[in-house]
Design an enzyme around this catalytic site. Structure first.
Site, PDB file in Angstrom:
ATOM      1  N   SER A 100       0.839  -1.199   0.000  1.00  0.00           N
ATOM      2  CA  SER A 100       0.000   0.000   0.000  1.00  0.00           C
ATOM      3  C   SER A 100       0.870   1.244   0.000  1.00  0.00           C
ATOM      4  O   SER A 100       1.945   1.265   0.630  1.00  0.00           O
ATOM      5  CB  SER A 100      -0.887   0.043   1.251  1.00  0.00           C
ATOM      6  OG  SER A 100      -1.569   1.287   1.313  1.00  0.00           O
ATOM      7  N   TYR A 108      -1.849   0.086  10.116  1.00  0.00           N
ATOM      8  CA  TYR A 108      -1.986  -0.488   8.765  1.00  0.00           C
ATOM      9  C   TYR A 108      -0.745  -0.157   7.938  1.00  0.00           C
ATOM     10  O   TYR A 108      -0.190  -1.034   7.259  1.00  0.00           O
ATOM     11  CB  TYR A 108      -3.249   0.085   8.120  1.00  0.00           C
ATOM     12  CG  TYR A 108      -3.436  -0.227   6.656  1.00  0.00           C
ATOM     13  CD1 TYR A 108      -3.936  -1.465   6.241  1.00  0.00           C
ATOM     14  CD2 TYR A 108      -3.140   0.725   5.676  1.00  0.00           C
ATOM     15  CE1 TYR A 108      -4.122  -1.747   4.884  1.00  0.00           C
ATOM     16  CE2 TYR A 108      -3.328   0.454   4.328  1.00  0.00           C
ATOM     17  CZ  TYR A 108      -3.813  -0.783   3.938  1.00  0.00           C
ATOM     18  OH  TYR A 108      -3.997  -1.046   2.592  1.00  0.00           O
TER      19      TYR A 108
HETATM   20  P1  NAP Z   1     -11.794  -5.058   0.152  1.00  0.00           P
HETATM   21  O1  NAP Z   1     -12.618  -4.620  -1.014  1.00  0.00           O
HETATM   22  O2  NAP Z   1     -12.195  -4.660   1.512  1.00  0.00           O
HETATM   23  O3  NAP Z   1     -11.647  -6.651   0.061  1.00  0.00           O
HETATM   24  C1  NAP Z   1     -10.869  -7.305   1.031  1.00  0.00           C
HETATM   25  C2  NAP Z   1     -10.748  -8.769   0.672  1.00  0.00           C
HETATM   26  O4  NAP Z   1      -9.912  -9.396   1.664  1.00  0.00           O
HETATM   27  C3  NAP Z   1     -12.080  -9.491   0.682  1.00  0.00           C
HETATM   28  O5  NAP Z   1     -12.081 -10.458  -0.335  1.00  0.00           O
HETATM   29  C4  NAP Z   1     -12.091 -10.150   2.065  1.00  0.00           C
HETATM   30  O6  NAP Z   1     -12.817 -11.364   2.130  1.00  0.00           O
HETATM   31  C5  NAP Z   1     -10.611 -10.487   2.219  1.00  0.00           C
HETATM   32  N1  NAP Z   1     -10.238 -10.678   3.620  1.00  0.00           N
HETATM   33  C6  NAP Z   1     -10.350  -9.817   4.646  1.00  0.00           C
HETATM   34  N2  NAP Z   1      -9.916 -10.380   5.790  1.00  0.00           N
HETATM   35  C7  NAP Z   1      -9.540 -11.643   5.460  1.00  0.00           C
HETATM   36  C8  NAP Z   1      -9.027 -12.726   6.197  1.00  0.00           C
HETATM   37  N3  NAP Z   1      -8.796 -12.627   7.518  1.00  0.00           N
HETATM   38  N4  NAP Z   1      -8.750 -13.877   5.540  1.00  0.00           N
HETATM   39  C9  NAP Z   1      -8.991 -13.996   4.200  1.00  0.00           C
HETATM   40  N5  NAP Z   1      -9.477 -12.993   3.459  1.00  0.00           N
HETATM   41  C10 NAP Z   1      -9.756 -11.832   4.078  1.00  0.00           C
HETATM   42  O7  NAP Z   1     -10.291  -4.548  -0.010  1.00  0.00           O
HETATM   43  P2  NAP Z   1      -9.439  -4.088  -1.283  1.00  0.00           P
HETATM   44  O8  NAP Z   1      -9.501  -2.616  -1.348  1.00  0.00           O
HETATM   45  O9  NAP Z   1      -9.787  -4.889  -2.466  1.00  0.00           O
HETATM   46  O10 NAP Z   1      -7.980  -4.452  -0.755  1.00  0.00           O
HETATM   47  C11 NAP Z   1      -7.231  -5.537  -1.251  1.00  0.00           C
HETATM   48  C12 NAP Z   1      -5.786  -5.326  -0.864  1.00  0.00           C
HETATM   49  O11 NAP Z   1      -5.320  -4.114  -1.437  1.00  0.00           O
HETATM   50  C13 NAP Z   1      -5.564  -5.216   0.649  1.00  0.00           C
HETATM   51  O12 NAP Z   1      -4.358  -5.857   0.999  1.00  0.00           O
HETATM   52  C14 NAP Z   1      -5.452  -3.727   0.859  1.00  0.00           C
HETATM   53  O13 NAP Z   1      -4.709  -3.410   2.009  1.00  0.00           O
HETATM   54  C15 NAP Z   1      -4.747  -3.308  -0.416  1.00  0.00           C
HETATM   55  N6  NAP Z   1      -4.894  -1.901  -0.742  1.00  0.00           N
HETATM   56  C16 NAP Z   1      -6.116  -1.371  -1.048  1.00  0.00           C
HETATM   57  C17 NAP Z   1      -6.188  -0.029  -1.365  1.00  0.00           C
HETATM   58  C18 NAP Z   1      -7.488   0.644  -1.735  1.00  0.00           C
HETATM   59  O14 NAP Z   1      -7.546   1.884  -1.835  1.00  0.00           O
HETATM   60  N7  NAP Z   1      -8.563  -0.095  -1.959  1.00  0.00           N
HETATM   61  C19 NAP Z   1      -5.042   0.778  -1.343  1.00  0.00           C
HETATM   62  C20 NAP Z   1      -3.837   0.214  -1.029  1.00  0.00           C
HETATM   63  C21 NAP Z   1      -3.767  -1.130  -0.738  1.00  0.00           C
HETATM   64  P3  NAP Z   1     -14.398 -11.355   2.531  1.00  0.00           P
HETATM   65  O15 NAP Z   1     -15.087 -10.848   1.298  1.00  0.00           O
HETATM   66  O16 NAP Z   1     -14.709 -12.766   2.828  1.00  0.00           O
HETATM   67  O17 NAP Z   1     -14.542 -10.419   3.674  1.00  0.00           O
END
Ligand code: NAP
Length: 252
Positions: free
Chosen positions: A143, A157
């Site tokens: 991130s 985080y």
């Molecule tokens: P999201 O839409 O909230 O989706 C999170 C995903 O992670 C979901 O599929 C969720 O599964 C899964 N998850 C959460 N806790 C878990 C656990 N304990 N075990 C297994 N799976 C788990 O998030 P996102 O934005 O797509 O983020 C994906 C990655 O990108 C993360 O690592 C996040 O830190 C990183 N990121 C995101 C952003 C952003 O702006 N969106 C920016 C920088 C980095 P469920 O559906 O079953 O809950």
């Protein structure tokens, strides 16, 4: 699944779902891991299979070691492992460090950091030539927060993702001569549910005008970088980070 199997942790929603869908398009069999959202994970698998691809949904909490072991046992039954995308991640409500407790920090680091390291260990046991494997690739989703520090929001985080940056370098060097490449993608502000789960659903839209490209990114834009790193196109690339942030937090 000509290219073998890729495990995508947190493949049910957001960036992970986009990675799962693109991986299937590129010929991988996809293990769509989820923690709670069974219907969403099954829907991703349904989209993949309706286009002739192969996918299975596997429930596993990446904060639980036994769940991770079972996730990879189920992946073995699906096909030979070729890749892992450590994507599962969470944020928490905005807070200062002087308001954080051990319960919050344990969740933050267990899911975002420890789970990724343990999943990578399982993947190395299967893909490393040292263990009789055929090689493969690991992509960690970091991130931009690791460079910004996220003060008064999510320093925990940011620190957990900072550990992912360092882990990417260390593991890349550890297995560089064992047929495994290890890289990271560093997203900026991407339109997904994660902002709502941190208690601020308008965060992405609010920040968009202040970003260098004056817009947020999409999950598909992150997925394209992850799939390049997984592919043979990136055959001499290891230990690196690709920023997919529209210019946010790119200064060294
Ligand atoms: P999201 O839409 O909230 O989706 C999170 C995903 O992670 C979901 O599929 C969720 O599964 C899964 N998850 C959460 N806790 C878990 C656990 N304990 N075990 C297994 N799976 C788990 O998030 P996102 O934005 O797509 O983020 C994906 C990655 O990108 C993360 O690592 C996040 O830190 C990183 N990121 C995101 C952003 C952003 O702006 N969106 C920016 C920088 C980095 P469920 O559906 O079953 O809950």
């Amino acid at each position: 699944m000509d290219r073998g199997v890729v495990v995508v942790t947190g493949g049910s929603r957001g960036i992970g779902a986009a990675i799962a869908l693109l991986a299937a398009e590129r010929g991988y069999g996809v293990v769509v891991n989820y923690a709670a959202s069974r219907d969403a994970a099954e829907a991703v698998c349904g989209q993949i299979t309706s286009k002739g691809g192969s996918a299975i949904a596997v429930k596993a909490n990446v904060a639980v070691e036994a769940d991770i072991e079972q996730l990879f046992v189920e992946a073995d039954a699906f096909g030979p492992l070729a890749g892992l995308v450590n994507n599962a991640g969470v944020v928490d409500k905005a807070a200062r460090v002087d308001e954080m407790d051990m319960a919050r920090l344990t969740r933050m680091f267990s899911i975002n950091t420890l789970g990724s390291i343990l999943c990578a260990g399982q993947a190395v046991r299967r893909m490393s030539t040292r263990h009789g494997g055929k090689g493969g690739a690991i992509v960690n989703i970091g991130s931009a927060a690791s460079k910004l520090g996220a003060p008064a929001m999510f320093v925990d985080y940011a620190a957990a993702k900072g550990a992912i940056d360092t882990f990417t370098i260390g593991l890349a060097l550890e297995v560089a001569n064992e047929g495994i490449r290890v890289n990271a993608v560093r997203p900026g502000i991407i339109e997904t549910d994660i902002h709502a789960s941190g208690g601020d659903p308008e965060r992405a839209a609010r920040l968009a005008p202040s970003l260098p490209m004056a817009r947020t990114g999409t999950a598909e834009e992150v997925a394209r970088a992850a799939l390049w790193l997984l592919s043979d196109e990136a055959s001499y690339t290891t230990g690196t980070v690709i920023h997919v942030s529209g210019g946010r937090a790119i200064a060294p």
